[in-house]
Design an enzyme around this catalytic site. Structure first.
Site, PDB file in Angstrom:
ATOM      1  N   PRO A   2       0.831  -1.215   0.000  1.00  7.25           N
ATOM      2  CG  PRO A   2      -0.579  -1.511   1.781  1.00  7.25           C
ATOM      3  CD  PRO A   2       0.693  -1.998   1.211  1.00  7.25           C
ATOM      4  CD  GLU A   3       3.456   2.623  -3.754  1.00  6.15           C
ATOM      5  OE1 GLU A   3       3.571   3.695  -4.345  1.00  6.15           O
ATOM      6  OE2 GLU A   3       3.850   1.547  -4.238  1.00  6.15           O
ATOM      7  CE  LYS A  61       5.725   4.939   1.201  1.00  2.00           C
ATOM      8  NZ  LYS A  61       6.686   3.925   0.757  1.00  2.00           N
ATOM      9  NE  ARG A 153      18.522  23.249  -5.951  1.00  2.08           N
ATOM     10  CZ  ARG A 153      18.207  24.201  -5.100  1.00  2.08           C
ATOM     11  NH1 ARG A 153      18.625  24.135  -3.843  1.00  2.08           N
ATOM     12  NH2 ARG A 153      17.491  25.232  -5.483  1.00  2.08           N
ATOM     13  NE  ARG A 259      11.865  -1.731  -2.469  1.00  2.00           N
ATOM     14  CZ  ARG A 259      11.812  -0.633  -1.737  1.00  2.00           C
ATOM     15  NH1 ARG A 259      12.588   0.379  -2.037  1.00  2.00           N
ATOM     16  NH2 ARG A 259      10.978  -0.540  -0.730  1.00  2.00           N
TER      17      ARG A 259
END
Ligand SMILES: [Zn+2]
Length: 270
Positions: A2-3, A61, A153, A259
Protein backbone atom coordinates in the site's frame (compact mmCIF):
# COMPACT_ATOMS: atom_id res chain seq x y z
CA UNK A 1 2.45 -2.75 -0.95
CA UNK A 2 0.00 0.00 0.00
CA UNK A 3 1.11 3.57 -0.75
CA UNK A 4 -0.44 7.03 -0.33
CA UNK A 5 -3.66 6.39 -2.33
CA UNK A 6 -4.55 3.38 -0.15
CA UNK A 7 -3.64 5.34 3.00
CA UNK A 8 -5.87 8.22 1.81
CA UNK A 9 -8.83 5.91 1.12
CA UNK A 10 -8.30 4.17 4.48
CA UNK A 11 -8.13 7.52 6.35
CA UNK A 12 -11.31 8.82 4.69
CA UNK A 13 -13.17 5.61 5.53
CA UNK A 14 -11.98 5.57 9.14
CA UNK A 15 -12.88 9.24 9.51
CA UNK A 16 -16.50 8.43 8.65
CA UNK A 17 -16.63 5.26 10.73
CA UNK A 18 -14.93 6.08 14.02
CA UNK A 19 -14.76 9.86 14.53
CA UNK A 20 -16.42 10.65 17.86
CA UNK A 21 -15.86 7.16 19.25
CA UNK A 22 -13.99 6.47 22.47
CA UNK A 23 -11.44 3.70 22.89
CA UNK A 24 -12.82 1.24 25.47
CA UNK A 25 -10.11 -1.39 25.08
CA UNK A 26 -7.06 -2.04 22.92
CA UNK A 27 -4.81 -4.99 22.26
CA UNK A 28 -1.77 -5.61 20.08
CA UNK A 29 -0.27 -9.04 19.53
CA UNK A 30 2.75 -7.68 17.63
CA UNK A 31 4.77 -5.63 20.16
CA UNK A 32 7.65 -5.56 17.67
CA UNK A 33 5.57 -3.19 15.52
CA UNK A 34 5.05 -0.69 18.34
CA UNK A 35 7.63 2.07 18.01
CA UNK A 36 6.13 4.31 20.71
CA UNK A 37 6.13 3.35 23.53
CA UNK A 38 8.74 1.01 22.11
CA UNK A 39 7.65 -2.65 22.00
CA UNK A 40 5.43 -2.24 25.04
CA UNK A 41 1.98 -3.58 24.14
CA UNK A 42 0.53 -3.11 27.64
CA UNK A 43 1.61 0.54 27.92
CA UNK A 44 0.43 1.18 24.39
CA UNK A 45 -3.03 -0.24 25.14
CA UNK A 46 -3.31 1.56 28.51
CA UNK A 47 -2.35 4.83 26.81
CA UNK A 48 -5.21 4.53 24.32
CA UNK A 49 -8.07 3.64 26.64
CA UNK A 50 -10.44 6.53 27.34
CA UNK A 51 -9.33 8.69 24.43
CA UNK A 52 -11.89 9.87 21.87
CA UNK A 53 -11.13 9.97 18.14
CA UNK A 54 -11.45 13.57 16.98
CA UNK A 55 -10.45 12.94 13.36
CA UNK A 56 -8.45 10.78 10.97
CA UNK A 57 -5.91 12.04 8.45
CA UNK A 58 -3.15 10.75 6.19
CA UNK A 59 0.52 11.67 6.22
CA UNK A 60 2.49 10.21 3.32
CA UNK A 61 1.84 6.45 3.43
CA UNK A 62 0.74 6.57 7.07
CA UNK A 63 -2.64 7.08 8.72
CA UNK A 64 -3.05 9.32 11.77
CA UNK A 65 -5.90 8.89 14.27
CA UNK A 66 -6.13 12.09 16.27
CA UNK A 67 -7.54 12.09 19.78
CA UNK A 68 -9.28 14.84 21.71
CA UNK A 69 -6.40 15.20 24.20
CA UNK A 70 -3.82 16.12 21.55
CA UNK A 71 -2.33 12.65 21.17
CA UNK A 72 -2.32 10.57 18.00
CA UNK A 73 -2.08 6.95 16.90
CA UNK A 74 0.07 6.78 13.76
CA UNK A 75 0.32 3.58 11.75
CA UNK A 76 2.11 2.48 8.61
CA UNK A 77 1.04 -0.46 6.50
CA UNK A 78 2.84 -3.72 5.98
CA UNK A 79 2.22 -5.95 2.99
CA UNK A 80 -1.50 -5.25 3.08
CA UNK A 81 -3.66 -2.38 4.21
CA UNK A 82 -6.50 -4.35 5.70
CA UNK A 83 -8.02 -2.27 8.44
CA UNK A 84 -11.64 -3.19 9.02
CA UNK A 85 -14.37 -1.70 11.16
CA UNK A 86 -17.28 -3.87 12.23
CA UNK A 87 -19.73 -4.48 15.03
CA UNK A 88 -18.67 -8.06 15.78
CA UNK A 89 -15.63 -9.44 17.53
CA UNK A 90 -12.81 -10.35 15.13
CA UNK A 91 -12.86 -14.05 14.28
CA UNK A 92 -9.24 -14.58 15.23
CA UNK A 93 -6.87 -12.33 17.10
CA UNK A 94 -5.52 -9.83 14.61
CA UNK A 95 -2.31 -7.80 14.73
CA UNK A 96 -4.08 -5.09 16.71
CA UNK A 97 -7.67 -4.43 17.78
CA UNK A 98 -9.37 -1.34 19.18
CA UNK A 99 -12.80 -1.70 20.76
CA UNK A 100 -14.69 1.59 20.43
CA UNK A 101 -17.87 2.79 22.05
CA UNK A 102 -19.98 5.85 22.70
CA UNK A 103 -20.10 7.16 19.13
CA UNK A 104 -22.17 10.13 17.98
CA UNK A 105 -24.94 7.84 16.67
CA UNK A 106 -25.89 6.49 20.05
CA UNK A 107 -23.21 4.25 21.38
CA UNK A 108 -23.07 1.41 18.88
CA UNK A 109 -19.96 -0.63 19.60
CA UNK A 110 -17.34 -0.72 16.86
CA UNK A 111 -14.31 -2.95 16.47
CA UNK A 112 -11.31 -1.61 14.54
CA UNK A 113 -9.09 -4.52 13.53
CA UNK A 114 -5.70 -4.54 11.80
CA UNK A 115 -4.82 -7.67 9.90
CA UNK A 116 -1.54 -9.17 11.11
CA UNK A 117 0.07 -8.27 7.75
CA UNK A 118 -1.38 -4.77 7.80
CA UNK A 119 1.04 -3.12 10.20
CA UNK A 120 4.61 -2.01 9.72
CA UNK A 121 4.73 0.55 12.53
CA UNK A 122 2.34 1.61 15.26
CA UNK A 123 3.04 4.64 17.43
CA UNK A 124 1.20 6.49 20.14
CA UNK A 125 2.58 10.03 20.23
CA UNK A 126 1.79 13.71 20.62
CA UNK A 127 0.14 15.13 17.53
CA UNK A 128 2.15 17.78 15.72
CA UNK A 129 1.27 19.61 12.49
CA UNK A 130 3.21 18.52 9.38
CA UNK A 131 6.37 20.62 8.94
CA UNK A 132 6.53 23.37 6.34
CA UNK A 133 8.76 22.43 3.42
CA UNK A 134 10.36 19.03 2.79
CA UNK A 135 9.46 16.30 2.85
CA UNK A 136 6.65 17.16 0.44
CA UNK A 137 3.46 15.12 0.34
CA UNK A 138 2.91 13.46 -3.03
CA UNK A 139 -0.85 14.12 -2.94
CA UNK A 140 -0.50 17.74 -1.81
CA UNK A 141 -1.45 20.28 -4.51
CA UNK A 142 1.55 22.41 -3.51
CA UNK A 143 3.93 19.66 -4.67
CA UNK A 144 4.40 21.12 -8.14
CA UNK A 145 7.26 21.03 -10.62
CA UNK A 146 9.24 23.84 -9.04
CA UNK A 147 8.86 22.37 -5.52
CA UNK A 148 10.24 19.05 -6.80
CA UNK A 149 13.00 20.76 -8.80
CA UNK A 150 14.20 22.58 -5.66
CA UNK A 151 14.85 19.19 -4.01
CA UNK A 152 16.14 17.21 -6.99
CA UNK A 153 19.65 18.60 -7.17
CA UNK A 154 21.67 15.40 -7.06
CA UNK A 155 22.51 12.66 -9.56
CA UNK A 156 20.08 10.30 -7.78
CA UNK A 157 17.92 8.42 -10.29
CA UNK A 158 14.33 9.66 -10.52
CA UNK A 159 12.76 6.49 -9.14
CA UNK A 160 15.00 6.57 -6.05
CA UNK A 161 14.29 10.31 -5.70
CA UNK A 162 10.50 9.80 -5.75
CA UNK A 163 10.72 7.02 -3.15
CA UNK A 164 13.09 8.90 -0.80
CA UNK A 165 11.11 10.05 2.26
CA UNK A 166 13.56 12.90 2.88
CA UNK A 167 12.12 14.51 -0.26
CA UNK A 168 8.64 13.18 -1.02
CA UNK A 169 6.24 11.24 1.22
CA UNK A 170 3.77 8.70 -0.09
CA UNK A 171 5.31 6.99 -3.13
CA UNK A 172 6.66 3.45 -3.13
CA UNK A 173 7.94 0.93 -5.65
CA UNK A 174 4.64 0.38 -7.45
CA UNK A 175 3.24 3.86 -8.04
CA UNK A 176 6.67 5.27 -8.92
CA UNK A 177 6.73 3.06 -12.04
CA UNK A 178 3.24 4.24 -13.06
CA UNK A 179 4.16 7.90 -12.49
CA UNK A 180 7.45 7.79 -14.43
CA UNK A 181 5.80 6.01 -17.36
CA UNK A 182 3.02 8.63 -17.38
CA UNK A 183 5.67 11.39 -17.33
CA UNK A 184 7.76 9.63 -20.06
CA UNK A 185 10.89 9.82 -17.88
CA UNK A 186 13.45 7.01 -17.38
CA UNK A 187 13.61 5.67 -13.79
CA UNK A 188 17.43 6.08 -13.71
CA UNK A 189 17.52 9.57 -15.19
CA UNK A 190 19.60 11.75 -12.80
CA UNK A 191 17.29 14.18 -11.01
CA UNK A 192 19.68 17.09 -11.52
CA UNK A 193 19.48 16.70 -15.33
CA UNK A 194 15.75 17.50 -15.60
CA UNK A 195 14.58 20.66 -17.35
CA UNK A 196 11.84 22.78 -15.73
CA UNK A 197 9.21 21.48 -18.17
CA UNK A 198 10.18 17.89 -17.28
CA UNK A 199 9.75 18.61 -13.57
CA UNK A 200 6.32 20.08 -14.36
CA UNK A 201 5.43 16.94 -16.35
CA UNK A 202 6.58 14.73 -13.48
CA UNK A 203 4.52 16.66 -10.92
CA UNK A 204 1.46 16.51 -13.18
CA UNK A 205 1.90 12.75 -13.76
CA UNK A 206 2.29 12.20 -10.01
CA UNK A 207 -0.91 14.06 -9.18
CA UNK A 208 -2.90 12.49 -12.03
CA UNK A 209 -1.80 8.93 -11.19
CA UNK A 210 -2.28 9.16 -7.43
CA UNK A 211 -5.59 11.01 -7.67
CA UNK A 212 -6.91 8.41 -10.14
CA UNK A 213 -5.93 5.69 -7.65
CA UNK A 214 -7.73 7.49 -4.81
CA UNK A 215 -10.83 7.96 -6.98
CA UNK A 216 -10.75 4.22 -7.79
CA UNK A 217 -10.70 3.37 -4.08
CA UNK A 218 -7.05 2.20 -4.13
CA UNK A 219 -5.36 -0.55 -6.08
CA UNK A 220 -6.85 -3.92 -6.96
CA UNK A 221 -6.51 -6.25 -3.97
CA UNK A 222 -6.96 -3.46 -1.42
CA UNK A 223 -10.10 -3.31 0.75
CA UNK A 224 -11.24 -0.05 2.33
CA UNK A 225 -12.52 0.02 5.95
CA UNK A 226 -16.07 -0.50 4.68
CA UNK A 227 -14.91 -3.67 2.88
CA UNK A 228 -15.16 -2.16 -0.63
CA UNK A 229 -12.47 -3.38 -3.07
CA UNK A 230 -10.06 -1.02 -4.85
CA UNK A 231 -10.32 -0.81 -8.65
CA UNK A 232 -7.07 0.92 -9.68
CA UNK A 233 -5.20 -1.30 -12.10
CA UNK A 234 -1.46 -0.85 -12.44
CA UNK A 235 -0.45 -0.86 -16.09
CA UNK A 236 3.35 -0.80 -15.78
CA UNK A 237 4.56 -2.18 -12.44
CA UNK A 238 4.94 -5.99 -12.68
CA UNK A 239 4.00 -5.84 -16.38
CA UNK A 240 7.55 -6.24 -17.73
CA UNK A 241 7.55 -8.06 -21.09
CA UNK A 242 3.98 -7.01 -21.91
CA UNK A 243 3.27 -4.38 -24.58
CA UNK A 244 3.57 -0.73 -23.54
CA UNK A 245 0.02 0.72 -23.33
CA UNK A 246 1.24 3.77 -25.29
CA UNK A 247 3.60 2.51 -28.03
CA UNK A 248 3.07 -1.27 -28.03
CA UNK A 249 6.77 -2.17 -27.59
CA UNK A 250 7.62 -4.62 -24.77
CA UNK A 251 8.07 -3.10 -21.31
CA UNK A 252 11.47 -3.73 -19.73
CA UNK A 253 12.01 -5.03 -16.18
CA UNK A 254 15.05 -4.24 -14.02
CA UNK A 255 15.48 -6.12 -10.76
CA UNK A 256 17.72 -4.61 -8.10
CA UNK A 257 17.85 -5.56 -4.43
CA UNK A 258 14.76 -7.72 -4.85
CA UNK A 259 12.76 -4.76 -6.13
CA UNK A 260 11.38 -4.68 -9.63
CA UNK A 261 11.32 -1.58 -11.83
CA UNK A 262 9.29 -1.71 -15.03
CA UNK A 263 9.38 0.93 -17.77
CA UNK A 264 9.14 1.41 -21.52
CA UNK A 265 12.59 1.69 -23.13
CA UNK A 266 11.02 3.49 -26.12
CA UNK A 267 8.81 6.06 -24.35
CA UNK A 268 11.23 6.57 -21.42
CA UNK A 269 14.69 7.06 -22.92
CA UNK A 270 17.66 7.70 -20.64
ZN1 LIG B 1 6.15 2.84 -24.83
Amino acid sequence: MPESPEAEVCARGLSRLITGYRVAEARCTQPGRIVSPARDAAAWADGLVGRTVSGVARRGKRVVLRFDDGSALVFGFGLRAEVTVGAAEPEDLHGAVLWLSGGPDGGVRRVLAFDKLALSTLALERWAPPPEGPPLDALDRRTDGSALAALGRSRTGLKAFLMDERFVLGIGNGYSDEILWEARLHPRRPAVSLLPEEWARLAQAMRRTLQAAVAAGGEIGFLDPFGAPGRFERRIHHHGGEPCPRCGQPLAALVSGGRETDFCPVCQVL
